[in-house]
Design an enzyme around this catalytic site. Structure first.
Site, short mmCIF file in Angstrom:
data_model
loop_
_atom_site.label_atom_id
_atom_site.label_comp_id
_atom_site.label_asym_id
_atom_site.label_seq_id
_atom_site.Cartn_x
_atom_site.Cartn_y
_atom_site.Cartn_z
N ASN A 17 0.86 -1.17 0.00
CA ASN A 17 0.00 0.00 0.00
C ASN A 17 0.91 1.23 0.00
O ASN A 17 1.76 1.35 0.87
CB ASN A 17 -0.87 0.04 1.26
CG ASN A 17 -1.70 -1.21 1.45
OD1 ASN A 17 -2.15 -1.81 0.49
ND2 ASN A 17 -1.89 -1.61 2.69
N ALA A 24 -2.23 3.07 3.16
CA ALA A 24 -0.94 2.96 3.85
C ALA A 24 -1.05 3.59 5.23
O ALA A 24 -1.52 4.71 5.39
CB ALA A 24 0.15 3.65 3.03
N SER A 25 -0.59 2.86 6.24
CA SER A 25 -0.68 3.35 7.62
C SER A 25 0.69 3.70 8.18
O SER A 25 0.79 4.28 9.25
CB SER A 25 -1.37 2.31 8.50
OG SER A 25 -0.69 1.07 8.41
N HIS A 28 7.03 4.85 6.06
CA HIS A 28 8.15 4.28 5.31
C HIS A 28 7.66 3.23 4.30
O HIS A 28 6.61 2.62 4.49
CB HIS A 28 9.19 3.67 6.26
CG HIS A 28 8.68 2.47 7.00
ND1 HIS A 28 7.98 2.56 8.18
CD2 HIS A 28 8.78 1.15 6.72
CE1 HIS A 28 7.66 1.35 8.60
NE2 HIS A 28 8.14 0.47 7.73
N HIS A 30 7.20 -0.14 2.52
CA HIS A 30 7.22 -1.52 3.00
C HIS A 30 6.19 -2.32 2.21
O HIS A 30 5.29 -1.77 1.60
CB HIS A 30 6.89 -1.58 4.49
CG HIS A 30 5.50 -1.15 4.82
ND1 HIS A 30 5.11 0.17 4.77
CD2 HIS A 30 4.40 -1.85 5.18
CE1 HIS A 30 3.83 0.26 5.10
NE2 HIS A 30 3.37 -0.95 5.36
N CYS A 60 -5.91 -22.37 -20.20
CA CYS A 60 -5.83 -21.40 -19.11
C CYS A 60 -6.24 -20.03 -19.64
O CYS A 60 -5.70 -19.56 -20.65
CB CYS A 60 -4.40 -21.34 -18.56
SG CYS A 60 -4.07 -19.94 -17.47
N CYS A 63 -3.25 -17.63 -19.79
CA CYS A 63 -2.39 -17.88 -20.94
C CYS A 63 -3.02 -17.31 -22.21
O CYS A 63 -2.32 -16.71 -23.04
CB CYS A 63 -2.15 -19.39 -21.11
SG CYS A 63 -1.11 -20.13 -19.84
N HIS A 157 -3.05 -19.05 -13.25
CA HIS A 157 -1.78 -18.45 -13.63
C HIS A 157 -1.50 -17.35 -12.61
O HIS A 157 -2.29 -16.41 -12.48
CB HIS A 157 -2.02 -17.82 -15.02
CG HIS A 157 -0.84 -17.59 -15.86
ND1 HIS A 157 -0.67 -18.22 -17.06
CD2 HIS A 157 0.19 -16.74 -15.74
CE1 HIS A 157 0.42 -17.76 -17.65
NE2 HIS A 157 0.96 -16.86 -16.86
N GLU A 173 -20.36 1.25 -7.30
CA GLU A 173 -19.32 0.21 -7.35
C GLU A 173 -19.51 -0.81 -6.24
O GLU A 173 -19.47 -2.03 -6.49
CB GLU A 173 -17.93 0.85 -7.26
CG GLU A 173 -17.49 1.58 -8.51
CD GLU A 173 -18.05 2.98 -8.66
OE1 GLU A 173 -17.81 3.61 -9.69
OE2 GLU A 173 -18.75 3.47 -7.73
#
Length: 198
Positions: A17, A24-25, A28, A30, A60, A63, A157, A173
């Site tokens: 994230n 993102a929490s 930095h 990660h 597949c 693929c 895949h 959504e």
């Protein structure tokens, strides 16, 4: 591979994230890895859809996507000898990308060191393209790989999905599962292809 060997684990998800809009929490950079005792719904839906396609046509679906998208070229963002990155035909966000291995592999942990280095360089280039085109957007990426201890799957895949946060999902959504995307994937691919990452 170590987490997948644990009999309590059904699936392992690797994700990143970046930015507050992407959840993102920590400030930095990660990535994270989470093992779950169930196969998450998003992965289960892909597995089930891929299995149905394989039963119907004997191939597949991933693929077939690699073959068709590579031949058409209009949604290909970048390619290497082992991987192709495309803007999916029916993505959920503008500039969404999927990175797929050219050869059929259902489990990411079977990746060789050389292929991992090739994938890392490609993902770095793709994220640089996103930054140039969208001005360093918030984004998520996550890995979909075969469930733990399933062995090779002829219908599935592994792949990496990169989701730039170009819009916020809203009532339609969430209520319908259908996403409105304001930029056609062909145009997004063209813009991303043209972005020259130093």
């Amino acid at each position: 591979a170590a987490l997948s060997a644990d009999p309590r684990v059904a699936a392992v998800t690797v994700f990143k994230n970046v930015g507050a809009e992407a959840g993102a929490s920590l400030a930095h950079l990660h990535s994270q890895i989470v093992a779950t005792p169930i196969v998450p719904d998003a992965l289960r839906a892909e597995l089930d859809g891929a299995a149905a396609y394989h039963r119907a046509v004997g191939r597949c679906v991933f693929c077939d996507v690699v073959t068709a998208e590579t031949a058409a070229g209009v949604r290909v963002v970048a390619a290497t000898p082992g991987f192709v990155a495309v803007t999916p035909f029916a993505g959920r966000f503008a500039y969404e990308m999927w990175v797929l291995p050219r050869d059929h592999h259902s489990h990411y942990d079977a990746l060789t060191d050389a292929a991992a280095a090739e994938l890392a360089a490609l993902v770095r280039r793709l994220l640089g393209k996103l930054d140039l085109v969208l001005g360093e957007p918030a984004y998520n990426y996550y890995l979909h790989t075969g469930p733990a201890r399933t062995g090779p799957l002829p219908h599935f895949h592994w792949h990496l999905e990169i989701i730039p946060r170009t819009s916020r999902p809203a009532g339609f959504e969430w209520g319908s599962g259908c996403f409105i995307v304001s930029v056609p994937p062909e145009r997004a691919a063209e813009e991303l292809r043209a972005a020259d990452v130093p």
